[in-house]
Design an enzyme around this catalytic site. Structure first.
Site, PDB file in Angstrom:
ATOM      1  N   CYS A  92      -6.006  25.539  83.356  1.00 57.93           N
ATOM      2  CA  CYS A  92      -5.369  24.351  82.799  1.00 57.93           C
ATOM      3  C   CYS A  92      -4.740  24.689  81.443  1.00 57.93           C
ATOM      4  CB  CYS A  92      -6.399  23.239  82.635  1.00 57.93           C
ATOM      5  SG  CYS A  92      -7.027  22.601  84.205  1.00 57.93           S
TER       6      CYS A  92
ATOM      7  N   CYS B 226     -15.484  27.492  85.947  1.00 57.50           N
ATOM      8  CA  CYS B 226     -15.245  26.061  86.074  1.00 57.50           C
ATOM      9  C   CYS B 226     -16.393  25.371  86.796  1.00 57.50           C
ATOM     10  CB  CYS B 226     -13.938  25.799  86.820  1.00 57.50           C
ATOM     11  SG  CYS B 226     -13.930  26.376  88.531  1.00 57.50           S
TER      12      CYS B 226
END
Length: 243
Positions: free
Chosen positions: A213, A239
């Site tokens: 991201c 993540c």
């Protein structure tokens, strides 16, 4: 994880059957296995519709290998709402030019809704919760209709992935997990890109070696490992999707 009856035809194979397939594959393939041949074997053994390939579009290598091995396969991309424009551009280019089905997985909440419920920039105040809602939960849900998923995990991503197996039983998802390029080095990735003229994420050309991201990713300095640009400034390395 409890597998929901999605009315699949034929029904999803039992845990025992899938474990047998895992054991069989582990007996056939070693680290030197060609990723395309490995993916092809699972597609032929289980059926292409029961295979999913998780892609981040950090580069185009896994998408390309999957398209060669299993034309028409589903690529699962976690569309978090925070991606770089370059990443989304590569996703769209792959979807329009390669024989694959790109499935963009979106979170339950939009970024604006998440900001309203949990406070602005949750990626900064609680990155684990942000990843859990925007990446892990949508992937967990999507994987329920498959029997094997392939990932782009590599052992040299960081020390925590150093023992990544080529083929494993995924206890969390109760399915087979395949990591076709687990043994690939950075040189192997670059060589594959050059050999097949694979489309790249343009960010790779300016120092982004592992692209996640936008607010949580920075370029990697000379001598740093590829994943050092992810969640820089804290101890987070994953993540949560592969834990």
């Amino acid at each position: 994880m409890t597998v929901i009856d999605l009315g699949l035809d034929p029904p999803r194979r039992s845990t025992a059957e899938l474990r047998d397939v895992t054991d069989h594959a582990q007996g056939i393939f070693g680290d030197e296995a060609d990723p395309v041949e490995l993916l092809l074997w699972f597609g032929q053994r289980l059926g292409i519709k029961r295979v999913a390939v998780a892609v981040s579009f950090s580069d185009g290598v896994m998408a390309f290998l999957a398209s060669k091995a299993l034309p028409g396969v589903d690529l699962l991309f976690g569309d978090t709402g925070y991606h770089f424009a370059e990443t989304l551009g590569l996703r769209d280019a792959v979807a329009s030019t390669q024989p694959v089905n790109v499935r963009s997985l979106t979170p339950e909440l939009t970024v604006a809704e998440q900001d309203e419920q949990y406070g602005k920039d949750l990626w900064q105040t609680d990155p684990d919760k942000c990843c859990a809602m925007r990446k892990t939960a949508p992937m967990d849900q999507a994987l329920q209709r498959y029997e094997v998923w392939a990932t782009g995990l590599r052992r040299n991503d960081h020390a925590g992935r150093a023992e990544t197996p080529l083929i494993q039983w995924d206890e969390k998802h109760q399915m087979i997990k395949v990591n076709p390029i687990a043994a690939y080095t950075d040189a192997d990735i670059q060589g594959t890109i050059e050999k097949y003229q694979i489309m790249e994420n343009p960010l790779r050309q300016i120092g982004y070696r592992s692209v996640g991201c936008e607010p949580c990713t920075r370029p990697v300095a000379e001598g740093e490992d590829d994943r050092s640009g992810r969640w820089a400034g804290n101890q987070k390395m994953e993540c949560g999707m592969h834990i």
